[in-house]
Every structure is written in C-alpha cells, then in structure tokens.
Design a protein around this motif. Structure first.
Motif, PDB file in Angstrom:
ATOM      1  N   ARG A  52       0.827  -1.205   0.000  1.00  0.00           N
ATOM      2  CA  ARG A  52       0.000   0.000   0.000  1.00  0.00           C
ATOM      3  C   ARG A  52       0.867   1.263   0.000  1.00  0.00           C
ATOM      4  O   ARG A  52       0.549   2.243  -0.657  1.00  0.00           O
ATOM      5  N   ARG A  90      -5.505  -5.782 -13.597  1.00  0.00           N
ATOM      6  CA  ARG A  90      -5.659  -7.221 -13.768  1.00  0.00           C
ATOM      7  C   ARG A  90      -5.919  -7.579 -15.228  1.00  0.00           C
ATOM      8  O   ARG A  90      -5.502  -8.633 -15.707  1.00  0.00           O
TER       9      ARG A  90
ATOM     10  N   PHE B   4       3.823  -6.377 -12.716  1.00  0.00           N
ATOM     11  CA  PHE B   4       3.240  -5.726 -11.551  1.00  0.00           C
ATOM     12  C   PHE B   4       4.382  -5.110 -10.766  1.00  0.00           C
ATOM     13  O   PHE B   4       5.536  -5.455 -10.977  1.00  0.00           O
ATOM     14  N   SER B   5       4.042  -4.283  -9.812  1.00  0.00           N
ATOM     15  CA  SER B   5       5.040  -3.778  -8.887  1.00  0.00           C
ATOM     16  C   SER B   5       5.561  -4.937  -8.060  1.00  0.00           C
ATOM     17  O   SER B   5       4.837  -5.887  -7.758  1.00  0.00           O
ATOM     18  N   GLY B   6       6.840  -4.888  -7.703  1.00  0.00           N
ATOM     19  CA  GLY B   6       7.405  -5.942  -6.860  1.00  0.00           C
ATOM     20  C   GLY B   6       6.644  -6.085  -5.553  1.00  0.00           C
ATOM     21  O   GLY B   6       6.449  -7.185  -5.057  1.00  0.00           O
ATOM     22  N   TYR B   7       6.173  -4.967  -5.024  1.00  0.00           N
ATOM     23  CA  TYR B   7       5.437  -5.003  -3.759  1.00  0.00           C
ATOM     24  C   TYR B   7       4.090  -5.673  -3.932  1.00  0.00           C
ATOM     25  O   TYR B   7       3.617  -6.397  -3.071  1.00  0.00           O
ATOM     26  N   ILE B   8       3.434  -5.399  -5.066  1.00  0.00           N
ATOM     27  CA  ILE B   8       2.135  -6.029  -5.307  1.00  0.00           C
ATOM     28  C   ILE B   8       2.333  -7.527  -5.522  1.00  0.00           C
ATOM     29  O   ILE B   8       1.593  -8.348  -4.981  1.00  0.00           O
ATOM     30  N   ALA B  10       4.610  -9.342  -4.264  1.00  0.00           N
ATOM     31  CA  ALA B  10       4.887  -9.936  -2.954  1.00  0.00           C
ATOM     32  C   ALA B  10       3.593 -10.122  -2.167  1.00  0.00           C
ATOM     33  O   ALA B  10       3.383 -11.140  -1.512  1.00  0.00           O
ATOM     34  N   LEU B  11       2.699  -9.137  -2.268  1.00  0.00           N
ATOM     35  CA  LEU B  11       1.428  -9.224  -1.557  1.00  0.00           C
ATOM     36  C   LEU B  11       0.568 -10.348  -2.142  1.00  0.00           C
ATOM     37  O   LEU B  11      -0.036 -11.135  -1.405  1.00  0.00           O
ATOM     38  N   GLN B  14       1.838 -13.585  -0.864  1.00  0.00           N
ATOM     39  CA  GLN B  14       1.429 -13.822   0.529  1.00  0.00           C
ATOM     40  C   GLN B  14      -0.038 -14.230   0.615  1.00  0.00           C
ATOM     41  O   GLN B  14      -0.392 -15.163   1.325  1.00  0.00           O
ATOM     42  N   GLN B  17      -1.134 -17.747  -0.336  1.00  0.00           N
ATOM     43  CA  GLN B  17      -0.790 -18.831   0.593  1.00  0.00           C
ATOM     44  C   GLN B  17      -1.920 -19.120   1.573  1.00  0.00           C
ATOM     45  O   GLN B  17      -1.891 -20.114   2.295  1.00  0.00           O
ATOM     46  N   GLN B  27      -4.867 -11.803  -6.619  1.00  0.00           N
ATOM     47  CA  GLN B  27      -4.670 -10.597  -7.433  1.00  0.00           C
ATOM     48  C   GLN B  27      -5.777  -9.587  -7.165  1.00  0.00           C
ATOM     49  O   GLN B  27      -5.530  -8.406  -6.957  1.00  0.00           O
ATOM     50  N   ARG B  28      -7.015 -10.099  -7.169  1.00  0.00           N
ATOM     51  CA  ARG B  28      -8.163  -9.213  -6.972  1.00  0.00           C
ATOM     52  C   ARG B  28      -8.065  -8.537  -5.604  1.00  0.00           C
ATOM     53  O   ARG B  28      -8.238  -7.320  -5.468  1.00  0.00           O
ATOM     54  N   LEU B  29      -7.737  -9.331  -4.574  1.00  0.00           N
ATOM     55  CA  LEU B  29      -7.634  -8.788  -3.220  1.00  0.00           C
ATOM     56  C   LEU B  29      -6.482  -7.778  -3.141  1.00  0.00           C
ATOM     57  O   LEU B  29      -6.635  -6.704  -2.559  1.00  0.00           O
ATOM     58  N   PHE B  31      -5.080  -5.902  -5.451  1.00  0.00           N
ATOM     59  CA  PHE B  31      -5.369  -4.627  -6.104  1.00  0.00           C
ATOM     60  C   PHE B  31      -6.415  -3.840  -5.334  1.00  0.00           C
ATOM     61  O   PHE B  31      -6.380  -2.617  -5.292  1.00  0.00           O
ATOM     62  N   ILE B  33      -6.718  -3.937  -2.061  1.00  0.00           N
ATOM     63  CA  ILE B  33      -6.024  -3.408  -0.881  1.00  0.00           C
ATOM     64  C   ILE B  33      -5.193  -2.172  -1.228  1.00  0.00           C
ATOM     65  O   ILE B  33      -5.233  -1.169  -0.522  1.00  0.00           O
ATOM     66  N   VAL B  34      -4.459  -2.212  -2.332  1.00  0.00           N
ATOM     67  CA  VAL B  34      -3.605  -1.061  -2.649  1.00  0.00           C
ATOM     68  C   VAL B  34      -4.399   0.105  -3.222  1.00  0.00           C
ATOM     69  O   VAL B  34      -3.905   1.231  -3.259  1.00  0.00           O
TER      70      VAL B  34
END
Lengths: 198, 198
Positions: A52, A90, B4-8, B10-11, B14, B17, B27-29, B31, B33-34
């Motif tokens: 974020r 997406r 995508f952004s490296g941070y996205i 990574a999210l 996560q 999992q 992916q949907r979640l 995007f 969240i950010v």
C-alpha cells in the motif's frame, strides 16, 4: 460473535470487507492466520503495508507500480505507438500473460457507469487523451464486454475519432473451447455478426 | 509477473498462501487493498497482528480466545457436565449459532488421519481425557462425518467407554431442506439406519 476472541472477531470483520470474501470465508482465513506461526502473520501484515505504501500510478499508463514509470512503459522494445485501453491492472496482466502483445497499455481504473454514477471524469480518460497528443497510431479498446465496458468503448471511440487516430475494439465471440449450448444468446449473436470468411 | 510492482507481487504471493485463495483471487484482493485509502490497509494489517499476538488456547476447552478461560467456559450458566467435542473453533461457532446448546465444548484442533500422518497425540485429546477426571456426565462427539471425523469419533468413544461416562454421537442423515435426489448414497443409508418411529 462474542464466543470468539474479540481480536479474532475484529480480524473476521476486517477480512469480510474484502471483495468476494463472505463471513464464512473470513472466519476460515482468520482462524488460519491465528493458528500459524507469528512470523507468517507478520509477513502477511508487512506485505499489505509495504504494497500500500509503495504503490503508485505509472505516469504514462496509470497502471499500479512502484516506480515512476512502470516496467512496460519503460521497456524500449515495446511499441509506444499502439495503446491498449483496459479497465484494470488485472486486465493488463491477463493480456501480458499471452506474451504476444507488443504495444503499451492505458489503465482506466474503472468504466463509465451511469447506474453507479461513474462518469468519464471519474476514470483515467483525461490522461489517455493527453497521451494521444504524442505519436500514436492505434488505440485498441479492450474494456470488458459488459454494459459498462461497451459504453466506455463507445464513448472513447467517439472522443478519439476526430483526432484521426485508428481506434479498434477487441473481438467479441465464442470463447475458444466453449460449448455453444452453454453460451448466452448475446454472445452467440455477436459471434455471428463478427463472422469472418475462411 | 514482473509487470506488476514488486510489492504487489509480494502481496499476491502472501495472499495466495491463504487456504482457498488462488492466484486470481489473490490478485483481486491485492489490487483492492492497494487501491484503498492507506488507513484501511493499516487497519487490516493491524488486526492481523493483534489477533495473532493476543490469541491463545482456552485452558479448559482449547478453543482460540484472548483470555485464560474462554467466554463459554467461564460462563457459570453453561452446563459443565456436558462436553461437546468438535474439530475446530469454527465448528464450535456453528453450534453456538443455534443458541440451543447449553453445555461446554472441547476443541480438538484437527482429526485423526492416518493418511495425513495425524495421530491421536497430534490433536488435543490428552486435554479432553484430563477434563473427564472431573464431574462429567456426557461427552457428545460432534466431529465431522468425514472419514477422519468418523475415525476420531470411534477412537474417542473407545477411549472414554471404560470410564463409564456416557458417550454420544450427533445424528447423521438427510439435511433439513435437502432434496433426496441430490444427496449421496452414504448419507441416504445413514438416514435409513438412523430412522426413528413416528
């Protein structure tokens, strides 16, 4: 729900605010999260905060990225004269996965929807028009084939026509591997209208 | 996925999992969240950390709670002589929602599964046996009616029988409102075996 811990209830509440996550799924996720090693929960929470914090819109195509210009726009091998307009990052990812599209993108972050009160000014349309002042040969409109997506496609094509830039729309029809009997009438008619000679 | 952004990314990694969350949902979640105000992302991350940090097992029934003894076990109006054995805190929640059960619970946190290498020592069975040394009249086994749940139920009932405490199993049969034609054969046979006189 006071038979759960107040903290778990709070987590369930937070998780169930995510799109497509109902109370039952939120419960399942919450119990999974608290049953795992603390390290894992920290990594999940950390990645949420990091993503974020570091995410921003690409100055060129408006997709979400962590650099000023996203990897696609800054790739010199991409054809900058062809812009594919999509609704969300997406959708961009979906076309990137094909590995065959060589142009760049423009992400609208939504679609025009009079029903939801989303007008042309609420999506990243102004940014697209600015880009068209440069050297652009073709704009491929790849918004969804929903009512909103179609409305947006029509609106954009009308807006671009006067500039003389070629505007195209991705084909609508029967998906590859799709069973005709399971496909809705509108798609079937579209596929008929869009038939090509063999 | 370097578009995508490296941070996205990574999210997404996560989130995917989590149980039942595939790459597309992740992916949907991610995007979602950010794209939200930073405050919301902080609240979500905070509730994950708080829940994980403060949650522990109830010293009585082993459910997840934030106190030494969970609200159900510390409620003096609950009948401590009746213990319902369930696999997970979510099963406990399901029975609590009925609002009709007045006894207490015991949460096993799993079921015996030779296939997965989960033996009697891997679930909270020892804690249950310790409780039976006290004043207990009935143990209701409410593990799932899966292979693992049935195995666990059989195992527990054999373990408890010698103590003379009454052991019961929740009924198995056709769910209320269920259409017979859509119900599997095993359930239909169970319902037949468990028929009661009208």
């Amino acid at each position: 729900m006071d038979y759960f811990s107040g903290y778990i209830s709070a987590l369930i509440e937070q998780l169930s605010q995510l799109p497509g996550i109902g109370t039952k799924t939120a419960q399942r996720l919450a119990f999974h999260i608290v049953s795992q090693p603390e390290e894992k929960a920290k990594r999940l929470a950390g990645s949420i905060l990091e993503a974020r914090k570091n995410v921003r819109y690409c100055k060129e195509c408006c997709t979400l990225t962590d650099a000023e210009i996203c990897p696609i726009c800054s790739n010199s091998r991409r054809d900058k004269q062809t812009i594919m307009v999509v609704e969300t990052p997406r959708d961009l990812a979906a076309y990137e996965k094909t590995g065959k599209y060589e142009g760049v993108y423009h992400v609208l972050h939504g679609a025009i929807s009079p029903m939801l009160g989303i007008g042309p000014d609420d999506i990243r349309l102004r940014e697209l028009m600015k880009r068209l002042a440069g050297d652009v040969k073709e704009v491929i409109i790849a918004t969804n084939s929903s009512l909103e997506g179609e409305t947006t496609a029509m609106y954009i094509s009308k807006l671009i026509k006067p500039t003389g830039i070629k505007v195209t729309r991705i084909a609508s029809g029967v998906p590859v591997g799709g069973d005709l009997e399971n496909i809705d009438e509108v798609t079937l008619l579209r596929a008929l209208e869009g038939r090509t000679q063999l």
